[in-house]
Scaffold this active site. Structure first.
Site, short mmCIF file in Angstrom:
data_model
loop_
_atom_site.label_atom_id
_atom_site.label_comp_id
_atom_site.label_asym_id
_atom_site.label_seq_id
_atom_site.Cartn_x
_atom_site.Cartn_y
_atom_site.Cartn_z
N GLU A 1 0.83 -1.21 0.00
CA GLU A 1 0.00 0.00 0.00
C GLU A 1 0.87 1.26 0.00
O GLU A 1 0.53 2.26 -0.64
CB GLU A 1 -0.95 -0.02 1.21
CG GLU A 1 -2.04 -1.09 1.03
CD GLU A 1 -3.02 -1.16 2.19
OE1 GLU A 1 -2.54 -1.39 3.32
OE2 GLU A 1 -4.22 -0.99 1.98
N GLU B 1 -4.21 -9.47 3.69
CA GLU B 1 -5.04 -9.15 4.86
C GLU B 1 -6.23 -10.09 5.02
O GLU B 1 -6.68 -10.38 6.13
CB GLU B 1 -5.54 -7.71 4.77
CG GLU B 1 -4.48 -6.65 5.04
CD GLU B 1 -3.55 -6.38 3.87
OE1 GLU B 1 -3.64 -7.06 2.82
OE2 GLU B 1 -2.70 -5.47 4.01
#
Ligand SMILES: NC(=O)c1ccc[n+]([C@@H]2O[C@H](COP(=O)([O-])OP(=O)(O)OC[C@H]3O[C@@H](n4cnc5c(N)ncnc54)[C@H](O)[C@@H]3O)[C@@H](O)[C@H]2O)c1
Length: 702
Positions: free
Chosen positions: A106, A126
């Site tokens: 990210e 995740e």
């Protein structure tokens, strides 16, 4: 030590993340990144900024050591860091090599340009923790890779090698050479050509058929996700990326927050931490030197010995496989070959690797061949006399310092160790069947087992890709000791009036991979029948009888005889409820003078699962398990407990220990209940009174 270094090179600021082992984005590194961005932006001599990782790669994402501590939420959080990077007035270039995952990816996505290198491992994992990438990953990745490719990565959490992404807009440049050189060359071009900061958020997604595709994906994911909410939430977040960026980010945050509060994610995060905690032995320092293991002896080439040998050769360790007769040896080797044929057919193994693996096995009938083994694992018949003989011989032939291990399921390891003159070198390595497939390994610590022997067993388990849990010596160790209570509770329900199919369905609906009667049929009812007969001979006057005795007397041993608690059609493993079994159970109840009543699924689940929990509490009390989470790891990896419930002890914590203690007391008070089994364990009672949890409990037992 600073977590980040700042170096100015010909007008380029090189920011090197230095937080070993994987440059996780802990609070100190986040703070250092924000300061470094400010410094680079306010320095007129800097024209571009390169972000690069030292050591293992770019960044592995969030710092798991910070989970649950104030540091996790301390300023600056990851979103602040990302906005600092994205809003930089000077172009920021991510040099993506090695590991680039989760928050690390990210961060790279918030940079204005990315240069890549072969061998990098890219992922947003995740979902495996029941979450979604909550720092813009669901919004930025689809803008670069397209909705479909990004969705696949986010919903599966799988790692993609950078080579597969080299031709995508994820990378502005992909170089084969030194990553920093590639990044600096690109940075010089950015400065020379006055390339502006290019924000991923400003890219639009052009997908005219987006809604139809997303609806198709929604249906597929819903069907596959079962009880897990995260995959569908990942899809909804990616769906929002098709619209304006800010609204998408808002939606991602809402969905992320909801997942963070979900019991499923709490359970998966617990499992993640629990498996790491299990590797630590409280009184064995992490730097305890392990003994080198270069060659392993395996005694017995039956069900377990064969599987153990496969686990060892799969990790490249040479094995000497010993049997009593040539015939048994040939049979064992043939089974090993047959097991590998399956992998060949599936294409997960090729002929060359198979040949390499088989070449690592040296079959033998001679104990002298074990004389240079560093470790010998015994997997002979479950009989104290046979094991005693084996260990007496081993004591004579094994070299000094060799580790002698037993795979016994229930025999007293201390008695086995005391047969030798080196009980400090003896340990239990309790594999689960099939040993080459099952991840769990119970490492049984004898009264005299040396610390470096324990450290060696833990390291070996890692080498074999297994998750090891340390258990003290008791009947059944952690897993089978609890299983006995669970099976006992299931039998109680059978006697009370339920049928095998009803009990199995109730526990499978709870999430168990397979109900206890189906497991019995799979394992073979004759094995526990033999055990009950042995126990009855050992303890005259105690009643070990079970309705399964009647099935066994009728030759119904389970799947292998086509009939057990269920019947099976030839060649099928599909259990079919059988009126003959109902008649046997009814006859057995009559013989015991039991009147059947109606039993609900809720009662079945409460009895069976609470029996597990209560025995788990006693196991902690007795010092057999080091911590509640170790028990969870055993049940999740060896007994088909559902991961989304986090293991029996975590499930108890979520339910509330007060409620569990209350229910156990009520069962104990029922006529016919064995009060010794059902009375709440003292630890459970105490924690319930104090409003504590098993997994939060860190104090002493007394
Ligand atoms: N089967 C399971 O699910 C399971 C799971 C965990 C642990 N265990 C334990 O593993 C051990 C082995 O069980 P198994 O199911 O593989 O049994 P098995 O009967 O399939 O195999 C035992 C093998 O040991 C050989 N053997 C017997 N005495 C020997 C000796 N003195 N020297 C060399 N070889 C000898 C036999 O010929 C046989 O091939 C037992 O202690 C059992 O309790 C079994």
């Amino acid at each position: 030590m600073s977590k980040l270094s700042f170096e100015a090179r010909d007008g380029i600021a090189v920011l090197t993340l230095a937080n070993p082992p994987v440059n996780s984005l802990g609070q100190e590194l986040r703070e250092a990144l924000v300061s470094a961005m400010e410094r680079a932006n306010s320095d007129a001599g800097i024209g571009a900024i390169v972000l690069i990782g030292s050591g293992a790669g770019f960044s592995g994402g969030a710092d798991i050591r910070e989970f649950g501590t104030p540091k996790a939420a301390a300023y600056p959080n990851l979103l602040t860091v990302l906005s600092e990077v994205e809003n930089s007035t000077k172009p920021v270039i991510a040099a993506v090599g090695g590991v680039c995952m989760g928050g690390g990816l990210e961060l790279a996505l918030a940079c204005h340009y990315r240069v890549g290198a072969p061998g990098a491992r890219i992922a947003l994992p995740e979902v495996k923790l029941g979450l979604l990438p909550g720092a813009g990953g669901t919004q930025r990745l689809p803008r670069l890779l397209g909705v479909e490719a990004a969705l696949n990565m986010i919903v599966s959490g799988t790692t993609v090698p950078s080579e597969k992404l080299r031709a995508t807009p994820l990378f502005d440049v992909f170089g084969e050479g030194e990553l920093l050189d590639t990044a600096l060359t690109f940075a010089r071009r950015v400065i020379a050509e006055k390339m502006p900061p290019k924000r991923v958020r400003d890219l639009a997604i052009d997908m005219p058929n987006a809604e139809a595709y997303l609806q198709f994906a929604r249906n597929t994911i819903k069907a596959a996700a079962g009880p897990y909410p995260a995959p569908l939430a990942c899809l909804e977040a990616v769906a929002a990326a098709v619209g304006p960026f800010d609204a998408g980010i808002k939606r991602e945050r809402e969905l992320f927050t909801a997942l963070m509060l979900s019991p499923e994610s709490a359970a998966l995060r617990h499992v993640f931490q629990a498996e790491r905690a299990a590797a630590r032995i409280l009184d064995v320092p992490e730097d305890t030197p392990a003994r080198p293991i270069r060659k392993v002896g395996v005694i017995g080439a039956g069900t377990m010995g064969g599987g153990i040998a496969m686990s060892l050769i799969n990790s490249g360790l040479p094995v000497v496989l010993l049997e009593t007769t040539q015939e048994a040896l040939d049979r064992g080797l043939a089974t090993i070959r047959r097991n590998y044929q399956g992998a060949l057919r599936k294409g997960t193994l090729d002929e060359t690797s198979l040949a390499q693996r088989l070449a690592l096995i040296t079959p033998t009938l001679d104990h002298a061949s074990l004389s240079d083994a560093d470790l010998v694992i015994e997997a002979v018949f479950e009989s104290m006399d046979v094991k005693r003989q084996v260990f007496e011989t081993l004591d004579k032939v094994a070299r000094p310092g060799a580790i002698l291990a037993s795979n016994t399921s229930a025999l007293n390891l201390n008695d086995i160790a005391n047969v030798t003159k080196r009980p400090q070198d003896v340990i239990g390595l309790h594999f689960f069947s099939p040993a080459n497939v099952m991840r769990l390994l119970e490492v049984v610590r004898g009264a005299k087992t040396a610390k470096d022997v324990l450290a060696t067993a833990m390291r070996l388990s890692k080498t074999m890709g297994k998750v090891a849990v340390v258990s003290g010596v008791c009947d059944g160790f952690i897993g089978n000791r609890m299983l006995a209570r669970y099976a006992g509770a299931a039998h109680d329900m059978l006697m009370a009036g339920a049928l095998p199919q009803q009990i199995d369905a109730a526990l499978q609906d709870f999430g168990m991979a397979m109900g206890p009667f189906r497991v019995g049929d799979l394992a073979g009812l004759d094995i526990s029948w033999a055990l009950r007969k042995r126990r009855a001979a050992e303890f005259p006057g105690r009643d070990f009888s079970n309705a399964a005795d009647v099935l066994c007397e009728a030759g119904r041993f389970g799947q292998k005889t086509g009939a057990g608690w269920y019947r099976y059609e030839a060649g099928s493993r599909n259990p079919i409820p059988d009126p003959a079994v109902t008649a046997i159970i009814e006859g057995y109840r009559r013989k015991k003078g039991i009147a059947a009543r109606s039993v609900s699924s809720a009662e079945i689940v409460a009895r069976c699962i609470y029996a597990l929990i209560n025995e788990g509490a006693r196991i902690i009390e007795d010092g057999i398990a080091q911590r509640a989470s170790d028990i969870d790891v055993v049940y999740l990896n060896g007994y088909g407990f559902p991961a989304y419930r986090g293991g029996p002890m975590f499930f108890a914590d979520q339910t509330g220990l007060h409620e569990i203690a209350r229910a156990l007391k009520a069962i104990a008070a029922q006529p016919g209940s064995d009060a010794e089994v059902w009375a709440p364990a003292p630890l459970l009672t105490r924690l319930a009174q104090q409003g504590q949890t098993f997994n939060g409990f860190k104090g002493s037992i007394s």
